[in-house]
Design a protein around this motif. Structure first.
Motif, mmCIF file in Angstrom:
data_model
loop_
_atom_site.group_PDB
_atom_site.id
_atom_site.type_symbol
_atom_site.label_atom_id
_atom_site.label_comp_id
_atom_site.label_asym_id
_atom_site.label_seq_id
_atom_site.Cartn_x
_atom_site.Cartn_y
_atom_site.Cartn_z
ATOM 1 N N ASP A 120 -12.072 2.004 -2.346
ATOM 2 C CA ASP A 120 -10.652 2.262 -2.563
ATOM 3 C C ASP A 120 -10.468 3.607 -3.278
ATOM 4 O O ASP A 120 -11.205 3.937 -4.214
ATOM 5 C CB ASP A 120 -10.026 1.171 -3.430
ATOM 6 C CG ASP A 120 -10.029 -0.200 -2.757
ATOM 7 O OD1 ASP A 120 -10.533 -0.289 -1.623
ATOM 8 O OD2 ASP A 120 -9.543 -1.159 -3.380
ATOM 9 N N GLY A 121 -9.454 4.362 -2.840
ATOM 10 C CA GLY A 121 -9.103 5.605 -3.510
ATOM 11 C C GLY A 121 -10.189 6.662 -3.487
ATOM 12 O O GLY A 121 -10.285 7.482 -4.409
ATOM 13 N N SER A 122 -10.997 6.698 -2.431
ATOM 14 C CA SER A 122 -12.134 7.623 -2.394
ATOM 15 C C SER A 122 -11.746 9.078 -2.145
ATOM 16 O O SER A 122 -12.471 9.986 -2.563
ATOM 17 C CB SER A 122 -13.126 7.185 -1.307
ATOM 18 O OG SER A 122 -13.741 5.972 -1.621
ATOM 19 N N ASP A 124 -8.996 12.529 -1.637
ATOM 20 C CA ASP A 124 -7.736 13.231 -1.899
ATOM 21 C C ASP A 124 -6.998 13.529 -0.603
ATOM 22 O O ASP A 124 -5.771 13.491 -0.553
ATOM 23 C CB ASP A 124 -8.002 14.559 -2.619
ATOM 24 C CG ASP A 124 -8.821 14.396 -3.875
ATOM 25 O OD1 ASP A 124 -8.446 13.551 -4.697
ATOM 26 O OD2 ASP A 124 -9.830 15.112 -4.027
ATOM 27 N N ARG A 139 -4.680 4.120 3.880
ATOM 28 C CA ARG A 139 -4.031 4.151 2.569
ATOM 29 C C ARG A 139 -4.953 3.576 1.490
ATOM 30 O O ARG A 139 -4.985 4.067 0.358
ATOM 31 C CB ARG A 139 -2.720 3.369 2.604
ATOM 32 C CG ARG A 139 -1.853 3.572 1.363
ATOM 33 C CD ARG A 139 -0.462 2.970 1.570
ATOM 34 N NE ARG A 139 0.436 3.348 0.494
ATOM 35 C CZ ARG A 139 0.574 2.683 -0.652
ATOM 36 N NH1 ARG A 139 -0.148 1.589 -0.860
ATOM 37 N NH2 ARG A 139 1.411 3.095 -1.576
ATOM 38 N N ARG A 140 -5.712 2.562 1.849
ATOM 39 C CA ARG A 140 -6.640 1.964 0.883
ATOM 40 C C ARG A 140 -7.654 2.972 0.371
ATOM 41 O O ARG A 140 -7.972 3.011 -0.825
ATOM 42 C CB ARG A 140 -7.375 0.777 1.524
ATOM 43 C CG ARG A 140 -8.373 0.102 0.580
ATOM 44 C CD ARG A 140 -9.208 -0.949 1.295
ATOM 45 N NE ARG A 140 -10.131 -0.382 2.285
ATOM 46 C CZ ARG A 140 -11.289 0.201 1.973
ATOM 47 N NH1 ARG A 140 -11.677 0.321 0.703
ATOM 48 N NH2 ARG A 140 -12.072 0.671 2.927
ATOM 49 N N THR A 142 -7.399 6.237 0.331
ATOM 50 C CA THR A 142 -6.787 7.470 -0.170
ATOM 51 C C THR A 142 -6.293 7.239 -1.594
ATOM 52 O O THR A 142 -5.642 6.228 -1.874
ATOM 53 C CB THR A 142 -5.618 7.894 0.726
ATOM 54 O OG1 THR A 142 -6.070 7.994 2.075
ATOM 55 C CG2 THR A 142 -5.056 9.241 0.284
ATOM 56 N N ARG A 143 -6.583 8.163 -2.482
ATOM 57 C CA ARG A 143 -6.164 8.000 -3.875
ATOM 58 C C ARG A 143 -4.647 8.108 -3.973
ATOM 59 O O ARG A 143 -3.998 8.750 -3.132
ATOM 60 C CB ARG A 143 -6.808 9.060 -4.763
ATOM 61 C CG ARG A 143 -6.307 10.476 -4.510
ATOM 62 C CD ARG A 143 -6.667 11.411 -5.634
ATOM 63 N NE ARG A 143 -6.203 12.764 -5.362
ATOM 64 C CZ ARG A 143 -4.950 13.195 -5.533
ATOM 65 N NH1 ARG A 143 -4.022 12.348 -5.948
ATOM 66 N NH2 ARG A 143 -4.616 14.447 -5.272
ATOM 67 N N PRO A 144 -4.039 7.504 -4.998
ATOM 68 C CA PRO A 144 -2.593 7.664 -5.212
ATOM 69 C C PRO A 144 -2.224 9.149 -5.315
ATOM 70 O O PRO A 144 -2.883 9.914 -6.019
ATOM 71 C CB PRO A 144 -2.346 6.939 -6.530
ATOM 72 C CG PRO A 144 -3.438 5.918 -6.598
ATOM 73 C CD PRO A 144 -4.640 6.577 -5.969
ATOM 74 N N CYS A 256 0.750 9.141 -0.273
ATOM 75 C CA CYS A 256 0.811 7.791 -0.822
ATOM 76 C C CYS A 256 0.905 7.820 -2.352
ATOM 77 O O CYS A 256 0.845 8.869 -2.948
ATOM 78 C CB CYS A 256 -0.414 6.982 -0.381
ATOM 79 S SG CYS A 256 -1.984 7.578 -1.000
#
Length: 256
Positions: A120-122, A124, A139-140, A142-144, A256
């Motif tokens: 998760d969030g790997s 940018d 989306r999972r 991709t970092r916020p 995201c």
């Protein structure tokens, strides 16, 4: 060239050893969209630490964007292109992963495909050029605050080529609005959308035959042997002018 020689040439092109070989450069002339992929994604990469290229193919497009972020990962599912991708991307420090990608976007619901092998969030930035994608899965990983940018081939392209063979229209539509709806439903914020349908041309039937062989999933119901009378008509037409079709492209940038 004579009709039979062109047919044989189109049928003999090795479309699996190097994906895209069947397009016969300079004899298949795809329409060009007004935007430039490198110009769209280069600024995103300049500010990124970690990036993913989905469906990198032979790796040439990603390599052309160098210098790349410190951690850049690419994945590819099609085994025949892996050796070329390894050779191209190794010198750029790209980590290449062979893994199964998403199901086609026109059949995502209920897809049995596994998730992508990333935490998760790997990333940018996630790049996707002509590759299917699962909006929720992208989306999972991709970092916020991260960005997803994709260029897709729309269904009107295959429709225009199918019409050359008098094949029925495939009922599975794929266009910018459908993609936007899928992304929005997964929680993405849409930043930019562009869609164009420029003219494309086949200079001869060898290029047309090799093209449809390169994309068998779009022309599974095409029997080239049964289509020989139609190919002869198209050959006679191509002596006077190129065989016209449509390139259908759309670009979406989301965050995201």
């Amino acid at each position: 060239m004579e009709f039979d020689a062109l047919v044989n040439e189109g049928l003999s092109v090795d479309v699996e050893a190097l994906w895209g070989a069947g397009f016969l450069r300079d004899r298949y002339r795809p329409g060009r969209e007004s935007w430039d992929w490198a110009a769209e994604v280069r600024p995103l990469l300049d500010g990124a630490d970690r990036a993913l290229d989905m469906g990198t193919g032979e790796g040439g497009v990603l390599a052309s964007l160098a210098p790349l972020p410190p951690v850049t990962v690419a994945y590819e599912a099609w085994p025949p292109t892996i050796p070329a991708a390894v050779a191209t991307l190794r010198t750029h420090g790209v980590h290449l992963v062979q893994t199964l990608g998403s199901a086609d976007n026109t059949s995502l619901e209920g897809s049995p495909r596994p998730g992508l092998p990333f935490a998760d969030g790997s990333f940018d930035v996630v790049l996707n050029r002509h590759e299917a994608f699962d909006p929720a899965e992208v989306r999972r990983i991709t970092r916020p605050g991260g960005t997803f940018v994709t260029q897709q081939v729309g269904s009107d392209e295959a429709t225009s080529v199918r019409a050359l063979f008098d094949l029925p229209i495939d009922g599975r539509s794929w266009n910018a609005q459908i993609a936007v709806d899928q992304l929005s439903a997964a929680g993405w914020r849409i930043e930019d959308v562009r869609q164009e349908r420029p003219l494309s041309e086949f200079i001869d039937i060898a290029a047309l035959i090799a093209y449809v062989r390169s994309l068998p999933w779009a022309y599974a119901d095409l029997d080239l042997t049964a289509a020989l009378p139609r190919l002869r008509q198209l050959h006679e037409q191509s002596v006077r002018r190129p065989i016209p079709a449509v390139s259908h492209r759309f670009l979406i940038r989301a965050s995201c």
